[in-house]
Design an enzyme around this catalytic site. Structure first.
Site, short mmCIF file in Angstrom:
data_model
loop_
_atom_site.label_atom_id
_atom_site.label_comp_id
_atom_site.label_asym_id
_atom_site.label_seq_id
_atom_site.Cartn_x
_atom_site.Cartn_y
_atom_site.Cartn_z
N ILE A 1 12.92 -14.92 5.00
CA ILE A 1 11.71 -14.76 5.81
C ILE A 1 11.00 -16.10 5.94
CG2 ILE A 1 9.43 -13.67 5.95
CD1 ILE A 1 10.64 -11.20 4.59
N SER A 2 10.87 -16.81 4.83
CA SER A 2 10.19 -18.10 4.87
C SER A 2 10.93 -19.10 5.75
CB SER A 2 10.03 -18.66 3.46
OG SER A 2 9.16 -17.82 2.71
N HIS B 1 2.86 0.32 4.19
CA HIS B 1 4.04 -0.27 4.83
C HIS B 1 5.27 0.35 4.17
CE1 HIS B 1 6.89 -2.96 6.59
NE2 HIS B 1 7.27 -3.41 5.40
N ARG C 1 11.93 3.32 -7.93
CA ARG C 1 10.77 2.73 -7.28
C ARG C 1 9.75 2.24 -8.32
NH1 ARG C 1 8.84 2.13 -2.28
NH2 ARG C 1 6.60 2.23 -1.95
N ALA D 1 9.63 -19.49 -0.89
CA ALA D 1 9.71 -20.41 0.24
C ALA D 1 11.14 -20.78 0.64
CB ALA D 1 8.91 -21.68 -0.08
N VAL E 1 3.35 -10.22 2.09
CA VAL E 1 4.50 -9.78 2.88
C VAL E 1 5.53 -9.10 1.98
CG1 VAL E 1 6.39 -10.56 4.38
CG2 VAL E 1 4.12 -11.63 4.56
N ARG F 1 6.65 -3.07 16.05
CA ARG F 1 7.76 -2.14 16.27
C ARG F 1 7.29 -0.94 17.09
NH1 ARG F 1 9.81 -2.37 9.93
NH2 ARG F 1 11.45 -3.94 10.22
N GLN G 1 0.21 -14.26 -9.75
CA GLN G 1 -0.21 -14.98 -8.54
C GLN G 1 -1.69 -14.73 -8.23
OE1 GLN G 1 2.71 -14.33 -5.42
NE2 GLN G 1 4.27 -15.44 -6.58
N ARG H 1 14.71 -4.59 -4.55
CA ARG H 1 15.19 -3.44 -5.31
C ARG H 1 16.68 -3.61 -5.60
NH1 ARG H 1 13.19 2.53 -3.72
NH2 ARG H 1 14.26 3.75 -5.29
#
Length: 329
Positions: free
Chosen positions: A18-19, A189, A100, A14, A131, A164, A114, A94
């Site tokens: 982005i948040s 994604h 990966r 948070a 997200v 996009r 979570q 990353r």
């Protein structure tokens, strides 16, 4: 306008970028409607709690009429208690020298915990949007760790890719995004996603009649697939505001419904639709009504090109799942 009872919205990561681009818009009613009060339940890791406190101070200073309360915590069972909506934004980025597979494993630990917490304390109808990347596989990990919740409650965000793809097509055809309908993002994604114009229209005309096939395959698809990397290269940081915007749009559509004669792209639980392996979180074209999503039926995916692209992104998702299989219940 009469006010509804407040709903609880959890946001993880948070204090992140982005948040920060998202919370003020949720609190102003952009996500759930101008008549829907919200209680924000904000989760961060302990080292970021001071930064989170600053964000909360700013939220308070906006004096949003719809903001009915704020919880700030580093404990997932507190953050997810009775939540109706959960936006899982926080994830392990990353780092240098990370493979990966290392990234998948680091995130598997976060999203397992979570998922378990959501399973234990969230509303039974909770709507979860992942997200944080790798979003599809993180959503799968959370879902598998929440056996008491409907798998349909877990989604991954491909709305940013969808948006996009719409913007690029509108630019090429000298139209606006309002003119573009029935865009599809299939799969992951990631750079294997398949932006598919087979069913898309611009001003009611088939998109593939308006653009050159060479441009579509050679320029358009790679540009949409690699847009995130292009933004990092240009801005020196990953897309935050556009990701926040897409997350709000994904949730708003899921709750309030899709427009007539249009659909959106959502990473959702596959039940074998379009021949995709059951149990993967795969992006499909979806319509939403009454707070529920359904995969659009009957899109023509018979071309060799579509089959190849859809299988490639499915294979990547299967490989990601297999890489964390030992961590899945």
């Amino acid at each position: 306008m009469s006010m509804k009872q407040p709903v609880r919205v959890a946001v993880t990561g948070a204090a992140g970028n982005i948040s920060y681009a998202m919370l003020f818009r949720i609190a102003s009613g952009e996500m759930l409607g101008k008549d829907q009060p919200v209680i924000l339940q904000l989760l961060e890791i302990a080292p970021a709690l001071d930064a989170l406190k600053g964000v909360v101070m700013e939220l308070e200073d906006c004096a949003f009429p719809l903001l009915a309360g704020i919880v700030q915590t580093d404990d997932a069972t507190v953050a997810f208690k009775d939540v109706d909506y959960a936006l899982l934004v926080g994830s392990r980025p990353r780092g240098p020298g990370m493979e990966r597979k290392d990234l998948l494993e680091a995130n598997a630990a976060i999203f397992s915990a979570q998922g378990k917490a959501l399973n234990d304390v969230a509303s039974r109808d909770v709507k979860v949007l992942v997200v944080g990347n790798p979003a599809n596989t993180n959503a799968l990990i959370a879902q598998r760790n929440a056996p008491d919740l409907d798998p349909r409650n877990f989604t991954a965000m491909t709305r940013l890719d969808h948006n996009r793809a719409m913007a690029q097509l509108a630019g090429k055809t000298d139209s606006t995004v309002n003119d573009v309908k029935k865009m599809i993002i299939w799969g992951n994604h990631s750079s294997t996603q398949y932006p598919d114009l087979t069913a898309s229209t611009v001003n009611g005309k088939l998109a593939l009649d308006l653009v050159d096939r060479t441009w579509y395959e050679g320029t358009y698809i790679p540009e949409v697939q690699q847009r995130g990397a292009a933004i990092i290269k240009a801005r020196g940081a990953s897309s935050a505001a556009s990701a926040a915007n897409a997350a709000i749009a994904h949730m708003r559509t899921w709750v309030l419904g899709t427009d007539e004669n249009d659909w959106v792209s959502m990473g959702v639980y596959s039940n074998g639709e379009y021949g995709i392996a059951k149990g993967l979180i795969y992006s499909f074209p979806c319509t939403c009504t009454n707070g529920d999503w359904s995969i659009v039926d009957g899109v023509d995916v018979s071309s060799a090109f579509s089959k190849e692209k859809m299988a490639a992104t499915e294979q990547e998702l299967s490989e990601e799942r297999d890489a964390v299989a030992h961590l899945l219940p």
